[in-house]
Design a protein around this motif. Structure first.
Motif, PDB file in Angstrom:
ATOM      1  N   UNK A 134       0.861  -1.176   0.000  1.00 42.19           N
ATOM      2  CA  UNK A 134       0.000   0.000   0.000  1.00 42.19           C
ATOM      3  C   UNK A 134       0.899   1.228   0.000  1.00 42.19           C
ATOM      4  N   UNK A 135       0.667   2.155  -0.917  1.00 38.96           N
ATOM      5  CA  UNK A 135       1.479   3.375  -0.977  1.00 38.96           C
ATOM      6  C   UNK A 135       1.012   4.358   0.086  1.00 38.96           C
ATOM      7  N   UNK A 136       1.905   4.832   0.939  1.00 42.58           N
ATOM      8  CA  UNK A 136       1.492   5.772   1.980  1.00 42.58           C
ATOM      9  C   UNK A 136       1.305   7.181   1.431  1.00 42.58           C
ATOM     10  N   UNK A 137       0.539   7.974   2.160  1.00 42.34           N
ATOM     11  CA  UNK A 137       0.525   9.420   1.930  1.00 42.34           C
ATOM     12  C   UNK A 137       1.804   9.969   2.558  1.00 42.34           C
ATOM     13  N   UNK A 138       2.616  10.626   1.751  1.00 39.93           N
ATOM     14  CA  UNK A 138       3.927  11.078   2.219  1.00 39.93           C
ATOM     15  C   UNK A 138       3.986  12.600   2.275  1.00 39.93           C
ATOM     16  N   UNK A 139       4.350  13.119   3.438  1.00 40.44           N
ATOM     17  CA  UNK A 139       4.762  14.513   3.608  1.00 40.44           C
ATOM     18  C   UNK A 139       6.255  14.451   3.902  1.00 40.44           C
ATOM     19  N   UNK A 140       7.115  14.793   2.945  1.00 41.87           N
ATOM     20  CA  UNK A 140       8.544  14.478   3.066  1.00 41.87           C
ATOM     21  C   UNK A 140       9.340  15.364   4.009  1.00 41.87           C
ATOM     22  N   UNK A 141       8.697  16.387   4.583  1.00 39.59           N
ATOM     23  CA  UNK A 141       9.473  17.276   5.443  1.00 39.59           C
ATOM     24  C   UNK A 141      10.528  18.009   4.648  1.00 39.59           C
ATOM     25  N   UNK A 142      11.721  18.125   5.209  1.00 40.61           N
ATOM     26  CA  UNK A 142      12.791  18.856   4.522  1.00 40.61           C
ATOM     27  C   UNK A 142      13.761  17.940   3.791  1.00 40.61           C
ATOM     28  N   UNK A 143      13.437  16.651   3.717  1.00 41.53           N
ATOM     29  CA  UNK A 143      14.285  15.719   2.985  1.00 41.53           C
ATOM     30  C   UNK A 143      15.535  15.286   3.716  1.00 41.53           C
ATOM     31  N   UNK A 144      15.596  15.537   5.002  1.00 43.96           N
ATOM     32  CA  UNK A 144      16.795  15.203   5.788  1.00 43.96           C
ATOM     33  C   UNK A 144      17.074  13.693   5.805  1.00 43.96           C
ATOM     34  N   UNK A 168      -1.310   5.484  10.808  1.00 43.23           N
ATOM     35  CA  UNK A 168      -2.283   5.009   9.836  1.00 43.23           C
ATOM     36  C   UNK A 168      -2.980   6.111   9.073  1.00 43.23           C
ATOM     37  N   UNK A 169      -3.299   7.209   9.764  1.00 42.51           N
ATOM     38  CA  UNK A 169      -4.169   8.226   9.184  1.00 42.51           C
ATOM     39  C   UNK A 169      -3.501   9.601   9.212  1.00 42.51           C
ATOM     40  N   UNK A 170      -4.073  10.528   8.451  1.00 43.91           N
ATOM     41  CA  UNK A 170      -3.621  11.906   8.434  1.00 43.91           C
ATOM     42  C   UNK A 170      -4.829  12.820   8.594  1.00 43.91           C
ATOM     43  N   UNK A 171      -4.660  13.909   9.329  1.00 44.04           N
ATOM     44  CA  UNK A 171      -5.659  14.960   9.438  1.00 44.04           C
ATOM     45  C   UNK A 171      -5.047  16.262   8.938  1.00 44.04           C
ATOM     46  N   UNK A 172      -5.840  17.296   8.910  1.00 44.66           N
ATOM     47  CA  UNK A 172      -5.400  18.560   8.309  1.00 44.66           C
ATOM     48  C   UNK A 172      -4.125  19.148   8.925  1.00 44.66           C
ATOM     49  N   UNK A 173      -3.928  19.135  10.244  1.00 47.43           N
ATOM     50  CA  UNK A 173      -2.755  19.824  10.801  1.00 47.43           C
ATOM     51  C   UNK A 173      -1.405  19.225  10.431  1.00 47.43           C
ATOM     52  N   UNK A 174      -1.353  17.921  10.153  1.00 43.97           N
ATOM     53  CA  UNK A 174      -0.044  17.283   9.990  1.00 43.97           C
ATOM     54  C   UNK A 174       0.740  17.816   8.783  1.00 43.97           C
ATOM     55  N   UNK A 175       0.057  18.219   7.720  1.00 45.26           N
ATOM     56  CA  UNK A 175       0.772  18.757   6.562  1.00 45.26           C
ATOM     57  C   UNK A 175       1.537  20.018   6.936  1.00 45.26           C
ATOM     58  N   UNK A 176       0.914  20.889   7.705  1.00 43.35           N
ATOM     59  CA  UNK A 176       1.574  22.127   8.107  1.00 43.35           C
ATOM     60  C   UNK A 176       2.737  21.851   9.062  1.00 43.35           C
ATOM     61  N   UNK A 177       2.517  20.928   9.996  1.00 47.57           N
ATOM     62  CA  UNK A 177       3.564  20.621  10.973  1.00 47.57           C
ATOM     63  C   UNK A 177       4.781  20.024  10.272  1.00 47.57           C
ATOM     64  N   UNK A 178       4.551  19.132   9.297  1.00 51.10           N
ATOM     65  CA  UNK A 178       5.675  18.533   8.577  1.00 51.10           C
ATOM     66  C   UNK A 178       6.470  19.603   7.828  1.00 51.10           C
ATOM     67  N   UNK A 179       5.776  20.519   7.172  1.00 51.78           N
ATOM     68  CA  UNK A 179       6.463  21.587   6.435  1.00 51.78           C
ATOM     69  C   UNK A 179       7.245  22.508   7.365  1.00 51.78           C
ATOM     70  N   UNK A 180       6.675  22.799   8.507  1.00 51.20           N
ATOM     71  CA  UNK A 180       7.268  23.794   9.389  1.00 51.20           C
ATOM     72  C   UNK A 180       8.374  23.237  10.275  1.00 51.20           C
ATOM     73  N   UNK A 181       8.364  21.927  10.529  1.00 55.32           N
ATOM     74  CA  UNK A 181       9.407  21.317  11.360  1.00 55.32           C
ATOM     75  C   UNK A 181      10.453  20.576  10.546  1.00 55.32           C
ATOM     76  N   UNK A 182      10.110  20.200   9.310  1.00 60.25           N
ATOM     77  CA  UNK A 182      11.022  19.407   8.480  1.00 60.25           C
ATOM     78  C   UNK A 182      10.964  17.923   8.744  1.00 60.25           C
ATOM     79  N   UNK A 183      10.129  17.490   9.693  1.00 60.11           N
ATOM     80  CA  UNK A 183      10.016  16.069  10.016  1.00 60.11           C
ATOM     81  C   UNK A 183       8.990  15.424   9.083  1.00 60.11           C
ATOM     82  N   UNK A 184       9.355  14.307   8.489  1.00 54.75           N
ATOM     83  CA  UNK A 184       8.473  13.621   7.541  1.00 54.75           C
ATOM     84  C   UNK A 184       7.319  12.940   8.260  1.00 54.75           C
TER      85      UNK A 184
END
Length: 252
Positions: free
Chosen positions: A158-168, A198-214
């Motif tokens: 199963x392909x995950x939904x990926x928020x890659x952060x800063x690519x570290x 397992x799941x994603x909600x609206x805030x996680x996309x912003x947190x990943x972008x702002x912290x760099x953590x995938x």
């Protein structure tokens, strides 16, 4: 054969049921026959699983997601009535363990998902110590979020939904199965470079972008397929039961 009450007592001790504040009752949810010879395990106590267990000649069913949850009004109508009626008509016991089955250090969903992905926890984090964290997998190249996502897709089919952060480069990976997207900030505080759930909600996309953590959302069902069969296999060995894990497809 083994007495139903022996299974219940064994699981209560094994999974440390009394330690958890949970969203529903853990343990025996529907009482069936007194003696158990054949056990079916599955993820959720759906009608499809119950019917498959009946066809398999089960005396008891063990699941992660049971029938009763906080906030229900308690009436046995509609889909809930149908599930309970099937269990009672065939004298099948239903055992359900939610957070205790997530948390067990060897047989639980988090431990078993880690085994599937080649991740070994060396610490816990989050509310009730449900989150696992450990070193990133070792390979011929440095792992980053996209490499991890490809690995998850291959292992879980199963392909995950990926928020890659800063690519570290990934040094520490945290995970918590199911609907644990709210643990993302605790994972970051624990030192994670990536967090799987397992799941994603609206805030996680912003947190990943702002912290760099995938952040990787790998599917609720997809991440929680492994604990119930592991506990079922343990019971089969411990008590000499026949055991079968029955997979009911779920896109979640």
């Amino acid at each position: 054969m083994v007495q139903r009450i022996e299974i219940e007592a064994h699981l209560a001790a094994l999974l440390a049921v009394d330690r958890f504040k949970d969203y529903g009752p853990n343990g025996l949810q529907v009482e069936g026959k007194n003696r158990v010879q054949t056990l079916v395990s599955g993820v959720t106590a759906s009608l499809a699983l119950i019917d498959a267990a009946i066809a398999a000649g089960a005396d008891a069913i063990l699941v992660h997601h049971g029938l009763f949850w906080r906030g229900q009004d308690g009436r046995l109508t509609g889909w809930l009535r149908e599930r309970v009626a099937r269990l009672l008509a065939h004298d099948i016991s239903l055992f359900a363990y939610h957070l205790p089955l997530d948390a067990h250090a060897e047989l639980g969903n988090n431990a078993q998902l880690g085994r599937q992905l080649g991740l070994a926890a060396d610490a816990r984090f989050g509310e009730q110590d449900l989150g696992f964290i450990g070193a990133a997998p070792v390979g011929p190249a440095v792992w980053d979020a996209r490499v991890l996502a490809a690995h998850v897709a291959e292992r879980l089919q199963r392909s995950p939904v990926l928020l890659p952060g800063d690519g570290r480069p990934l040094h520490r990976v945290a995970w918590c199965t199911g609907g644990a997207q709210g643990y993302f900030e605790a994972a970051i505080a624990a030192g994670a470079d990536a967090f799987l759930t397992g799941e994603i909600s609206e805030p996680q996309a912003h947190i990943a972008r702002e912290t760099g953590v995938a952040f990787l959302a790998c599917g609720h069902h997809a991440t929680e397929r492994y604990g119930a069969p592991a506990v079922g296999a343990h019971l089969a060995e411990h008590f000499g039961l026949a055991h079968q894990f029955i997979e009911i497809e779920n896109p979640a």
